[in-house]
Design an enzyme around this catalytic site. Structure first.
Site, PDB file in Angstrom:
ATOM      1  CG  ASN A   1      -1.725   1.212   1.299  1.00 46.68           C
ATOM      2  OD1 ASN A   1      -1.630   2.020   0.494  1.00 46.68           O
ATOM      3  ND2 ASN A   1      -2.323   1.384   2.558  1.00 46.68           N
TER       4      ASN A   1
ATOM      5  CE  LYS B   1       0.008   3.114   4.818  1.00 48.81           C
ATOM      6  NZ  LYS B   1       0.055   3.134   6.119  1.00 48.81           N
TER       7      LYS B   1
ATOM      8  CG  HIS C   1      -5.874   2.051   5.248  1.00 46.68           C
ATOM      9  ND1 HIS C   1      -5.378   2.951   6.281  1.00 46.68           N
ATOM     10  CD2 HIS C   1      -4.635   1.110   5.264  1.00 46.68           C
ATOM     11  CE1 HIS C   1      -4.184   2.717   6.652  1.00 46.68           C
ATOM     12  NE2 HIS C   1      -3.580   1.576   5.880  1.00 46.68           N
TER      13      HIS C   1
ATOM     14  CD  GLU D   1      -2.730   5.640   6.759  1.00 47.64           C
ATOM     15  OE1 GLU D   1      -2.748   5.441   5.521  1.00 47.64           O
ATOM     16  OE2 GLU D   1      -1.787   5.084   7.469  1.00 47.64           O
TER      17      GLU D   1
ATOM     18  CD  GLU E   1      -3.166  -2.425   7.439  1.00 45.31           C
ATOM     19  OE1 GLU E   1      -2.354  -2.393   6.915  1.00 45.31           O
ATOM     20  OE2 GLU E   1      -3.650  -1.178   7.108  1.00 45.31           O
TER      21      GLU E   1
ATOM     22  N   GLY F   1       2.980   2.327  10.641  1.00 47.74           N
ATOM     23  CA  GLY F   1       3.958   3.494  10.700  1.00 47.74           C
ATOM     24  C   GLY F   1       4.664   3.726  11.974  1.00 47.74           C
TER      25      GLY F   1
ATOM     26  CB  SER G   1       5.498  -2.106  11.945  1.00 50.75           C
ATOM     27  OG  SER G   1       4.948  -0.701  12.188  1.00 50.75           O
TER      28      SER G   1
HETATM   29  P1  13P Z   1       3.169   0.317   7.569  1.00 48.65           P
HETATM   30  O1  13P Z   1       3.545  -0.998   7.119  1.00 48.65           O
HETATM   31  O2  13P Z   1       3.942   1.381   7.001  1.00 48.65           O
HETATM   32  O3  13P Z   1       3.090   0.302   9.063  1.00 48.65           O
HETATM   33  O4  13P Z   1       1.741   0.747   7.114  1.00 48.65           O
HETATM   34  C1  13P Z   1       0.808  -0.511   7.027  1.00 48.65           C
HETATM   35  C2  13P Z   1      -0.381  -0.029   6.507  1.00 48.65           C
HETATM   36  O5  13P Z   1      -1.174   0.859   6.930  1.00 48.65           O
HETATM   37  C3  13P Z   1      -0.755  -0.802   5.136  1.00 48.65           C
HETATM   38  O6  13P Z   1      -1.925  -0.419   4.856  1.00 48.65           O
END
Ligand code: 13P
Length: 261
Positions: A18, A20, A106, A108, A176, A182, A221
């Protein structure tokens, strides 16, 4: 722990990147490097590998890749097929651009755009209408985990975000934990096992055989150094990778976990 849980032997794992809101045209070389490495590895890859770039790169990435079987997905879609929705992208548009899947719900988007389980479910229906696989994200915040609400929260998100017509072929779940995204933090493997087992039993109860075969990815992560441990947990059928998917070398280090040597 073995990833070959009863009934899960035929589940092909999936490693999804992803990106983003990252990636200009220059970043396409990273995706192409992934596809080329997959072409070299051929039948030994052992998983389905996908990158979900920003919408601006979906078409060009899907046109340039595919030699090694890498697929391309979107990161969100509108519920409607067309219409007066400035700035939005429909599932049909993503499919037309070459996407085969779309990430929905997601954390976010739930946080930044106030997306509810009900809206996510409508988007899943839209994805299916367009022939896309819906990758549906669920996960608890740190406050919810500390209050021992993880299983309740994830169970409620799962029930509310999936439509009745979800199948093993058209839907993938991604667990997640919001606090692991992150941050470099990951849950204990026992905690991952507990949540994935709960998700599997809810999916079985609701979808029967399809619930048995629906892939459940872990995200938050994931990096080459922890991927083998996380992917080895029962009912973890792959990874949804953020930061570590931006560089081909790191992403391939995760894909390598499923490589048949
Ligand atoms: P990270 O791997 O950067 O922690 O992000 C995970 C994520 O949100 C994938 O959709």
């Amino acid at each position: 722990m073995s990833s070959n849980a009863p009934g899960a032997a035929s589940v092909k794992p999936m490693v999804v990147g992803n990106w983003k809101m990252n990636g200009l045209k220059a970043a396409l070389s990273e995706a192409l490097a992934v596809d080329e490495a997959l072409a070299e590895a051929g039948a030994t890859v052992g998983s389905e590998v996908m990158i979900c770039p920003p919408a601006t790169l979906v078409m060009v990435m899907s046109e340039l890749s595919g030699k090694g079987g890498m697929t391309v997905g979107g990161q969100d879609c509108h519920t409607a097929e067309t219409g007066a929705h400035t700035g939005d992208v429909s599932a049909e548009m993503l499919a037309d651009a070459g996407a085969t899947a779309v990430i929905l719900g997601h954390s976010e988007r739930r946080a930044d755009h106030g997306e509810t389980d009900q809206l996510v479910r409508q988007k899943v229906v839209a994805a299916h209408r367009a022939g896309l696989v819906a990758i549906v994200c669920v996960g608890e915040t740190i406050g919810q985990r500390n209050a021992a609400l993880t299983l309740d929260v994830v169970s409620r998100q799962l029930a509310g975000s999936l439509p009745d017509e979800a199948t093993a072929a058209n839907t993938v779940i991604a667990y997640e934990p919001v606090w692991a995204i992150g941050t470099g933090l990951t849950p204990q493997v026992t905690d991952v096992a507990e949540v994935h087992a709960m998700i599997r039993s809810r999916l079985r109860e609701r979808f029967g055989e399809d619930g048995e075969g629906m892939r459940i990815l872990y995200g938050g992560s994931v990096k080459p150094s922890n991927a083998a441990e996380l992917m080895g947990v029962d009912h973890v059928n792959g990874a949804l990778v953020g930061g570590a998917s931006l560089k081909a070398k790191d992403f391939l280090g995760i894909v390598d976990v499923y490589r048949q040597k």
